[in-house]
Design an enzyme around this catalytic site. Sequence first.
Site, PDB file in Angstrom:
ATOM      1  N   ASN A  92      33.936 -20.653  53.690  1.00 12.61           N
ATOM      2  CA  ASN A  92      33.299 -21.830  53.116  1.00 12.61           C
ATOM      3  C   ASN A  92      33.345 -21.781  51.594  1.00 12.61           C
ATOM      4  OD1 ASN A  92      32.691 -22.477  55.764  1.00 12.61           O
ATOM      5  ND2 ASN A  92      30.628 -21.579  55.661  1.00 12.61           N
ATOM      6  N   HIS A 109      38.261 -18.275  50.492  1.00  6.16           N
ATOM      7  CA  HIS A 109      38.964 -19.532  50.207  1.00  6.16           C
ATOM      8  C   HIS A 109      38.443 -20.184  48.944  1.00  6.16           C
ATOM      9  CE1 HIS A 109      40.256 -19.866  54.679  1.00  6.16           C
ATOM     10  NE2 HIS A 109      41.033 -19.067  53.978  1.00  6.16           N
ATOM     11  N   ALA A 220      24.122 -22.705  65.275  1.00  7.31           N
ATOM     12  CA  ALA A 220      23.947 -21.487  64.469  1.00  7.31           C
ATOM     13  C   ALA A 220      22.485 -21.211  64.151  1.00  7.31           C
ATOM     14  CB  ALA A 220      24.749 -21.619  63.179  1.00  7.31           C
TER      15      ALA A 220
END
Length: 232
Positions: A92, A109, A220
């Site tokens: 993320n 990333h 989650a």
Amino acid sequence: MPEYKRIVILSGAGLSAESGLSTFRDKDGIWAKHKIEDVATPEAFARDPERVLEFYNTRRKGAAGVKPNAAHEALARLEREHPGDVLTVTQNIDPLHEMAGTQRLIHMHGEILKKLCNHCGAREPWENDLSTVLACGTCEKKGGLRPDVVWFGEMPYQMEEISRALGACDLFLSIGTSGTVYPAAGFVMEARNAGAHTVELNLEPSEGASMFAQAVHGPATKVVPAFVDGLL
Ligand code: BV8
């Protein structure tokens, strides 16, 4: 549960979904509205930089007001209270892990709240819009400023450190990721080859579900705190 000594966590967009950030591949996800080759490759940036910068300006604004959710908090607690070594690797680009208190964190990333100059390589925190008319604060050149994120076809960050950690871990948790993008989607195999116990915590079975020794499916904010309680 056995006492684990070295835990590696991989997180994806599903972890931030309940904080209000869109995922990529869910039905109303980011890739339902934009094509990867138009907004998330170096070629797209070379072809139409303003279009790419606008795509990230919108996502940067979206990331500004969001808060970590119970799953981020649980992962920060795991790092704080677990006697072993805990490394969080996130796909993320949002700042929610660090906002929840996670410290040993790799943004493989990149980060939406940082900018990178293609001309001189300078990186710095940046919360505003980016455009081709902005000059880099370091080399003063224009047209090279981009969000400091890893596009398709670009090498993710800190892969050496990640591979070392995967080769030494005894527990690998994959949270909120569809397991479609490599090299991240291949981490579970590296962890298995190191003899680690591998667990997928996801809303539904991911593309790589069959590679995990254990799977816990659900939102989650429900499954991650419960799993962390079990570890502590
Ligand atoms: C590389 C940052 C090589 C930017 C991202 C052809 C040409 C070039 C490359 C390739 C190619 N073919 C294949 C490749 C490799 C490519 C790739 O894997 N492509 C895929 C599409 C097949 N990979 C790359 O290009 C990588 N680089 O290979 O470099 C190289 C080698 C040497 C030297 C130089 C280069 C770089 C990939 C990184 C791209 N950047 N993001 C941005 O954010 O805009 S990728 C982006 O998608 C994310 O970062 C993430 O990594 C990825 C996957 O997204 P997920 O996080 O998994 O999200 P998704 O929506 O898919 O899934 C969400 C999941 O959560 C779902 O399962 C859902 O069920 C679940 N969920 C939803 N809600 C909840 C939930 N779970 C729990 N609770 C909930 N509430």
